[in-house]
Design a protein around this motif. Structure first.
Motif, PDB file in Angstrom:
ATOM      1  N   TRP A 174       3.172  -9.025  -6.887  1.00 34.46           N
ATOM      2  CA  TRP A 174       2.187  -8.028  -7.336  1.00 34.46           C
ATOM      3  C   TRP A 174       1.952  -7.003  -6.237  1.00 34.46           C
ATOM      4  CZ3 TRP A 174      -2.738  -6.802  -5.448  1.00 34.46           C
ATOM      5  CH2 TRP A 174      -3.250  -7.643  -4.455  1.00 34.46           C
ATOM      6  N   THR A 175       1.588  -5.806  -6.654  1.00 33.01           N
ATOM      7  CA  THR A 175       1.305  -4.720  -5.729  1.00 33.01           C
ATOM      8  C   THR A 175       0.432  -3.699  -6.451  1.00 33.01           C
ATOM      9  OG1 THR A 175       2.345  -3.165  -4.195  1.00 33.01           O
ATOM     10  CG2 THR A 175       3.387  -3.428  -6.337  1.00 33.01           C
ATOM     11  N   THR A 176       0.134  -2.590  -5.780  1.00 26.12           N
ATOM     12  CA  THR A 176      -0.650  -1.530  -6.408  1.00 26.12           C
ATOM     13  C   THR A 176       0.099  -0.205  -6.289  1.00 26.12           C
ATOM     14  OG1 THR A 176      -1.900  -1.097  -4.367  1.00 26.12           O
ATOM     15  CG2 THR A 176      -2.839  -2.678  -5.928  1.00 26.12           C
ATOM     16  N   ALA A 177      -0.079   0.628  -7.302  1.00 17.90           N
ATOM     17  CA  ALA A 177       0.677   1.879  -7.375  1.00 17.90           C
ATOM     18  C   ALA A 177       0.278   2.874  -6.301  1.00 17.90           C
ATOM     19  CB  ALA A 177       0.518   2.500  -8.762  1.00 17.90           C
ATOM     20  N   ASP A 178      -0.975   2.791  -5.816  1.00 18.50           N
ATOM     21  CA  ASP A 178      -1.424   3.769  -4.822  1.00 18.50           C
ATOM     22  C   ASP A 178      -1.509   3.199  -3.410  1.00 18.50           C
ATOM     23  OD1 ASP A 178      -3.613   2.162  -5.260  1.00 18.50           O
ATOM     24  OD2 ASP A 178      -5.017   3.794  -5.709  1.00 18.50           O
ATOM     25  N   ASP A 179      -0.797   2.105  -3.152  1.00 18.81           N
ATOM     26  CA  ASP A 179      -0.704   1.562  -1.791  1.00 18.81           C
ATOM     27  C   ASP A 179       0.139   2.522  -0.956  1.00 18.81           C
ATOM     28  OD1 ASP A 179      -0.114   0.140   0.548  1.00 18.81           O
ATOM     29  OD2 ASP A 179      -0.006  -1.784  -0.490  1.00 18.81           O
ATOM     30  N   ARG A 180      -0.451   3.086   0.092  1.00 16.23           N
ATOM     31  CA  ARG A 180       0.263   4.046   0.936  1.00 16.23           C
ATOM     32  C   ARG A 180       0.809   3.422   2.215  1.00 16.23           C
ATOM     33  NH1 ARG A 180       0.247   5.958  -3.246  1.00 16.23           N
ATOM     34  NH2 ARG A 180      -0.640   7.940  -3.954  1.00 16.23           N
ATOM     35  N   VAL A 181       0.447   2.171   2.471  1.00 12.81           N
ATOM     36  CA  VAL A 181       0.931   1.490   3.677  1.00 12.81           C
ATOM     37  C   VAL A 181       2.285   0.847   3.404  1.00 12.81           C
ATOM     38  CG1 VAL A 181       0.442  -0.333   5.355  1.00 12.81           C
ATOM     39  CG2 VAL A 181      -1.409   1.142   4.528  1.00 12.81           C
ATOM     40  N   VAL A 182       2.391   0.127   2.295  1.00  8.14           N
ATOM     41  CA  VAL A 182       3.674  -0.427   1.833  1.00  8.14           C
ATOM     42  C   VAL A 182       3.808  -0.026   0.367  1.00  8.14           C
ATOM     43  CG1 VAL A 182       5.075  -2.480   1.463  1.00  8.14           C
ATOM     44  CG2 VAL A 182       3.556  -2.367   3.441  1.00  8.14           C
ATOM     45  N   ARG A 183       4.623   0.941   0.112  1.00  9.35           N
ATOM     46  CA  ARG A 183       4.709   1.486  -1.241  1.00  9.35           C
ATOM     47  C   ARG A 183       5.257   0.456  -2.234  1.00  9.35           C
ATOM     48  NH1 ARG A 183       3.507   6.782  -1.598  1.00  9.35           N
ATOM     49  NH2 ARG A 183       3.561   8.017   0.325  1.00  9.35           N
ATOM     50  N   ALA A 184       4.827   0.624  -3.494  1.00  6.12           N
ATOM     51  CA  ALA A 184       5.230  -0.302  -4.553  1.00  6.12           C
ATOM     52  C   ALA A 184       6.733  -0.334  -4.753  1.00  6.12           C
ATOM     53  CB  ALA A 184       4.532   0.076  -5.861  1.00  6.12           C
ATOM     54  N   SER A 185       7.436   0.696  -4.291  1.00  7.52           N
ATOM     55  CA  SER A 185       8.897   0.708  -4.423  1.00  7.52           C
ATOM     56  C   SER A 185       9.535  -0.490  -3.725  1.00  7.52           C
ATOM     57  CB  SER A 185       9.474   2.006  -3.870  1.00  7.52           C
ATOM     58  OG  SER A 185       9.058   2.224  -2.532  1.00  7.52           O
ATOM     59  N   ASN A 186       8.897  -1.021  -2.683  1.00  2.60           N
ATOM     60  CA  ASN A 186       9.407  -2.234  -2.042  1.00  2.60           C
ATOM     61  C   ASN A 186       9.472  -3.381  -3.046  1.00  2.60           C
ATOM     62  OD1 ASN A 186       9.467  -2.384   1.299  1.00  2.60           O
ATOM     63  ND2 ASN A 186       8.284  -0.671   0.494  1.00  2.60           N
ATOM     64  N   ALA A 187       8.347  -3.638  -3.706  1.00  3.12           N
ATOM     65  CA  ALA A 187       8.290  -4.727  -4.678  1.00  3.12           C
ATOM     66  C   ALA A 187       9.249  -4.486  -5.839  1.00  3.12           C
ATOM     67  CB  ALA A 187       6.861  -4.896  -5.189  1.00  3.12           C
ATOM     68  N   LEU A 188       9.298  -3.248  -6.329  1.00  3.16           N
ATOM     69  CA  LEU A 188      10.123  -2.954  -7.495  1.00  3.16           C
ATOM     70  C   LEU A 188      11.609  -3.074  -7.183  1.00  3.16           C
ATOM     71  CD1 LEU A 188       8.073   0.027  -8.945  1.00  3.16           C
ATOM     72  CD2 LEU A 188       8.098  -2.347  -9.731  1.00  3.16           C
ATOM     73  N   THR A 189      12.006  -2.668  -5.984  1.00  2.00           N
ATOM     74  CA  THR A 189      13.406  -2.823  -5.584  1.00  2.00           C
ATOM     75  C   THR A 189      13.788  -4.299  -5.535  1.00  2.00           C
ATOM     76  OG1 THR A 189      13.347  -0.770  -4.307  1.00  2.00           O
ATOM     77  CG2 THR A 189      15.071  -2.343  -3.751  1.00  2.00           C
ATOM     78  N   TYR A 190      12.858  -5.125  -5.031  1.00  2.00           N
ATOM     79  CA  TYR A 190      13.130  -6.553  -4.946  1.00  2.00           C
ATOM     80  C   TYR A 190      13.193  -7.173  -6.337  1.00  2.00           C
ATOM     81  CZ  TYR A 190      12.956 -11.284  -3.015  1.00  2.00           C
ATOM     82  OH  TYR A 190      13.263 -12.576  -2.658  1.00  2.00           O
ATOM     83  N   VAL A 191      12.282  -6.769  -7.203  1.00  2.00           N
ATOM     84  CA  VAL A 191      12.295  -7.284  -8.577  1.00  2.00           C
ATOM     85  C   VAL A 191      13.606  -6.927  -9.264  1.00  2.00           C
ATOM     86  CG1 VAL A 191      11.228  -7.027 -10.859  1.00  2.00           C
ATOM     87  CG2 VAL A 191       9.795  -7.368  -8.841  1.00  2.00           C
ATOM     88  N   ASP A 192      14.091  -5.712  -9.049  1.00  2.00           N
ATOM     89  CA  ASP A 192      15.367  -5.309  -9.644  1.00  2.00           C
ATOM     90  C   ASP A 192      16.500  -6.216  -9.168  1.00  2.00           C
ATOM     91  OD1 ASP A 192      17.106  -3.335 -11.104  1.00  2.00           O
ATOM     92  OD2 ASP A 192      17.888  -3.021  -9.084  1.00  2.00           O
TER      93      ASP A 192
END
Length: 240
Positions: A174-192
């Motif tokens: 889980w993550t948040t769309a407006d996290d500016r420290v670690v962007r959600a793209s990290n989580a989404l890339t891993y999920v992919d």
């Protein structure tokens, strides 16, 4: 069996052999988000899961020291070492939980980067994780873990989206769309990467929430992540 350094326990009061989580705090591989991680371990204890928090090596220590410390703690739990400290652990239901940089370390253990043939956790839960060392949102975790002059080969090898394999355990992210420290793209890339390797995965991207929310108990919408994670553990048959 000697207990590894840096472990603290938040045992559940539920009887019998219990599932257990190895909790890896965030902090950019520079410090520890201990208060939120200990609260997270306490939450796991409240739902019948032993919480074990690891204070792993951080800067100036470099890779592979954090991974080796996490491996030692996991192997100690799998080997039954916690019984001497009053924890009745179901050794087939030991998972790993990590937040931010601790999420990167949790993924390292889940993907067996120290030894692909070694035992893996039974499940993995990642909160707003650092995943990429090639394209980090901020350089701090990468520099603290790998140093200023890390090669692109090492940075890629430590980017967890490149390390998923068929033995990677079921994962909740889980993550948040407006996290500016670690962007959600990290989580989404891993999920992919998990989806492409047909690893069981559940992912939630909440619209709002600052980095480092922990259990997010004061966030009326994002705070539901713990309930979702508990339901997921039951679905995975990791929780009675």
């Amino acid at each position: 069996m000697r207990m590894p350094d840096g472990l603290t326990f938040r045992p559940t009061t539920e009887p019998g052999p219990r599932p257990t989580v190895l909790v890896l705090p965030g902090g950019g591989y520079e410090e520890y988000g201990r208060p939120s991680s200990e609260l997270l371990a306490e939450w796991f204890a409240s739902i019948g899961v032993h919480g074990v928090v690891l204070r792993y090596p951080v800067a100036p220590h470099r890779h592979p020291e954090p991974v080796l410390a996490a491996r030692a703690a996991f192997s100690w739990l799998r080997g039954g070492g916690a019984a001497e400290h009053g924890l009745d652990v179901d050794t087939d239901r030991i998972g790993v939980v990590g937040s931010s940089a601790g999420g990167h370390l949790a993924a390292c253990l889940a993907n067996g980067i120290d030894d692909p043939a070694a035992d893996r956790p039974a499940f993995c839960i990642l909160s707003y994780p650092v995943i990429s060392m090639e394209h980090p949102t901020r350089p701090r975790p990468m520099v603290n873990l790998l140093g200023e002059d890390a090669s692109w080969q090492l940075r890629r090898a430590l980017s967890m989206e490149t390390r998923v394999d068929a033995r990677t355990p079921p994962t909740f992210v889980w993550t948040t769309a407006d996290d500016r420290v670690v962007r959600a793209s990290n989580a989404l890339t891993y999920v992919d990467a998990l989806v492409r390797m047909e690893v069981d995965v559940e992912c939630h991207v909440f619209p709002h929430g600052r980095h480092g929310l922990g259990t997010a108990v004061r966030e009326p919408h994002t705070g539901q992540w713990t309930r979702l994670a508990e339901n997921w553990l039951r679905y995975q048959r990791m929780l009675d």
